[in-house]
Design an enzyme around this catalytic site. Structure first.
Site, short mmCIF file in Angstrom:
data_model
loop_
_atom_site.label_atom_id
_atom_site.label_comp_id
_atom_site.label_asym_id
_atom_site.label_seq_id
_atom_site.Cartn_x
_atom_site.Cartn_y
_atom_site.Cartn_z
N LYS A 76 0.87 -1.03 0.10
CA LYS A 76 -0.03 -0.10 -0.01
C LYS A 76 0.88 1.17 0.04
O LYS A 76 1.79 1.32 0.62
CB LYS A 76 -0.73 0.02 1.29
N SER A 151 -9.78 2.06 3.00
CA SER A 151 -8.95 2.70 1.95
C SER A 151 -7.90 1.89 1.41
O SER A 151 -7.24 2.21 0.18
CB SER A 151 -8.08 3.89 2.91
N SER A 175 -10.03 -0.39 7.11
CA SER A 175 -9.59 -0.36 5.90
C SER A 175 -8.82 -1.47 5.11
O SER A 175 -8.55 -1.67 3.96
CB SER A 175 -8.43 0.91 5.63
N1 GLN Z 1 -13.49 4.61 6.48
C1 GLN Z 1 -12.84 4.73 7.76
C2 GLN Z 1 -12.14 6.40 7.43
O1 GLN Z 1 -12.46 6.91 6.67
C3 GLN Z 1 -11.42 3.98 7.96
C4 GLN Z 1 -10.43 4.13 7.18
C5 GLN Z 1 -9.08 3.31 7.39
O2 GLN Z 1 -9.27 2.40 8.26
N2 GLN Z 1 -8.03 3.83 7.33
O3 GLN Z 1 -11.59 6.86 8.53
#
Ligand code: GLN
Length: 492
Positions: A76, A151, A175
């Site tokens: 990532k 994400s 995410s």
């Molecule tokens: N969707 C959540 C956010 O927008 C979690 C994102 C994540 O786990 N990085 O914060």
């Protein structure tokens, strides 16, 4: 060769069925030919990958190969990679080339893995659909009009499209698990502190945790064994010795007590998704596990508490991007204030700005107790719910996401609808617990994920439980590509 799992690649390389250079080259070709359909990579490091693959082949020939020697993976784009751009999905870091590797990157390299490049992600990991990336949305290989989840959508889509057998990812509120659920891949978020955060661009430091996304639990176990371990450079690291997470995979789940929280099956859960998850629970009963009704009474407070704590920490973490030290700098600043304001104004996207504003507000004098402290108190209650539940059960199961992947654009205008994507995943981050998602069926043609939440440091058991399910079912073997290829051939 692109269909092979990590476990199969490890065996194939050792049995000399193919070389690391051969499989690496084949996957790089696939990325070049097919990734324009998915947009799952931000940067492909072909030359470096082939060099590493050659070195891996030499080690394999010499017979002193480490565990993942020659296995292709991707990172990532939140993990710092020495000499390779690390954008974190943001214009702010579009030009950032770190001088060092993150611990996770270093650990996988020591284990012999060959990185093919850096995967797309929501900007600074803020999002649930990969639509906040500066590099454009990632498209779901099961239906390219739909989101991949976020994400870590790039890592999930790259695995689902068989561009790479496994990839690193991070999970602050869901995410790893939510994109895994939406793409029919298997993902694991470890216990907070299990994997070093050093060199991982910080979003919300008390919640961020790195883990793997792969095709099945066994492959996640292989990746996690290499990723996890002690690291003095991360003060929140638990300093636990590295473990072999593949050791317990074949244990029976006879007598396993599975907690089924009633709050995870209420309003807001798509009925067909619920049915697939119920089918998975029945499968576990057939395998000899026992279902126990439980309650996690503070579940509905998880999303609101998270959306105070995560933005608060993000607003502090992202203050370092000031246009002075590294990253984006505006053209012709009039003075220092103008430099700060325009560099941040032009470098950050909408969602990131929204988080910084919310977080700064929540931390400001006069509001700190009302919001930040209150959210921390709620966090404690959420954790206590889990501690109580784990007094009675071994693991907890439910859905990963409330519905299958939605159309690209469907929730962009409604941040709260987007935030609710993580309604079943966020509480585990607040509590610091490990969680997994694995394929458990489809609604229409779109995949559904089963979530397994484990007790602290119980990753080996979660992987065992997931692996036993995957020995009994085929959902994780289904491939998005049969659909795409059928569509390309003019079929249904
Ligand atoms: N969707 C959540 C956010 O927008 C979690 C994102 C994540 O786990 N990085 O914060």
């Amino acid at each position: 060769m692109h269909q092979l799992t990590i476990a199969e690649i490890i065996r194939g390389l050792r049995d000399k069925q193919f070389s690391s250079v051969e499989i690496t080259r084949q996957l790089l070709d696939r990325i070049q030919q097919q990734d324009s359909n998915y947009n799952s990579f931000i940067t492909v490091t072909a030359e470096q990958a082939l060099q590493r693959a050659e070195a891996a082949d030499r080690q394999l020939a010499a017979g002193d190969a480490p565990a993942l020697c020659g296995v292709p993976i991707a990172h990532k784009d939140i993990f710092c990679t020495s000499g390779v751009r690390t954008s974190c999905g943001s214009k702010m870091l579009d030009n950032f080339v770190p001088p060092y590797d993150a611990t996770v990157v270093e650990n996988l390299q020591h284990a012999g893995a060959v990185s093919l490049g850096k995967t797309n992600m929501d900007e600074f990991a803020m999002g649930s659909s990969n639509e906040t990336s500066y590099y454009g949305p990632v498209k779901n290989p099961w239906n390219t009009d739909r989101v991949s989840g976020g994400s870590s959508g790039g890592s999930a889509a790259a695995v689902a499209a068989q561009l790479v057998p496994g990839a690193t990812a991070t999970d602050t509120g869901g995410s790893i698990r939510q994109p895994a659920a939406l793409t029919n891949t298997t993902g694991l978020k470890p216990t907070y502190g299990r994997v070093s955060r050093w060199g991982m661009v910080a979003f919300a430091s008390s919640l961020d945790q790195a883990g793997p996304i792969a095709r099945n639990a066994e492959d996640c176990a292989h990746l996690l064994s290499a990723m996890a371990g002690p690291d003095r450079r991360d003060s929140t690291n638990l300093q636990r010795d590295a473990e072999d997470f593949t050791a317990d995979l074949n244990k029976s789940v006879q007598g396993l007590k599975i907690g089924v929280p009633k709050e995870y099956f209420g309003e807001g859960l798509n009925a067909d998704t619920a049915a697939r998850v119920q089918d998975a629970l029945k499968e576990f009963e057939k395998l000899g596990a026992e279902l126990v009704d439980i309650s996690l009474p503070h579940t509905d407070l998880a999303v609101p508490a998270y959306y105070v704590i995560a933005p608060a920490e993000a607003s502090a973490n992202l203050s370092r991007f000031d246009g002075v030290r590294y990253g984006y700098r505006c053209e012709n600043p009039a003075d220092l204030r103008d430099l700060y304001m325009r560099s941040r104004g032009e470098g950050f996207g909408e969602e990131v700005k929204r988080r910084i504003l919310v977080g700064t507000y929540a931390l400001s004098a006069g509001y700190y107790d009302a919001y930040y402290n209150k959210a921390q108190q709620v966090r404690r209650l959420i954790k206590q719910d889990f501690v109580d539940a784990f007094g009675k059960v071994d693991v907890i199961m439910g859905p990963t996401a409330p519905s299958p992947a939605f159309e690209i654009g469907a929730k962009v205008a409604d941040p709260v609808a987007m935030y609710l994507e993580d309604i079943y995943t966020i509480a585990t981050n607040l509590a610091g617990l490990p969680g997994m998602s694995l394929p458990c069926g489809r609604v229409g043609n779109m995949p559904v994920g089963l979530q397994i939440i484990g007790n602290y440091l119980d990753e080996a058991r979660m992987l065992n439980v997931a692996h036993q399910y995957q020995q009994a079912t085929d959902w994780h073997r289904a491939s998005a590509l049969s659909l795409t290829e059928a569509a390309a051939a003019g079929g249904e």
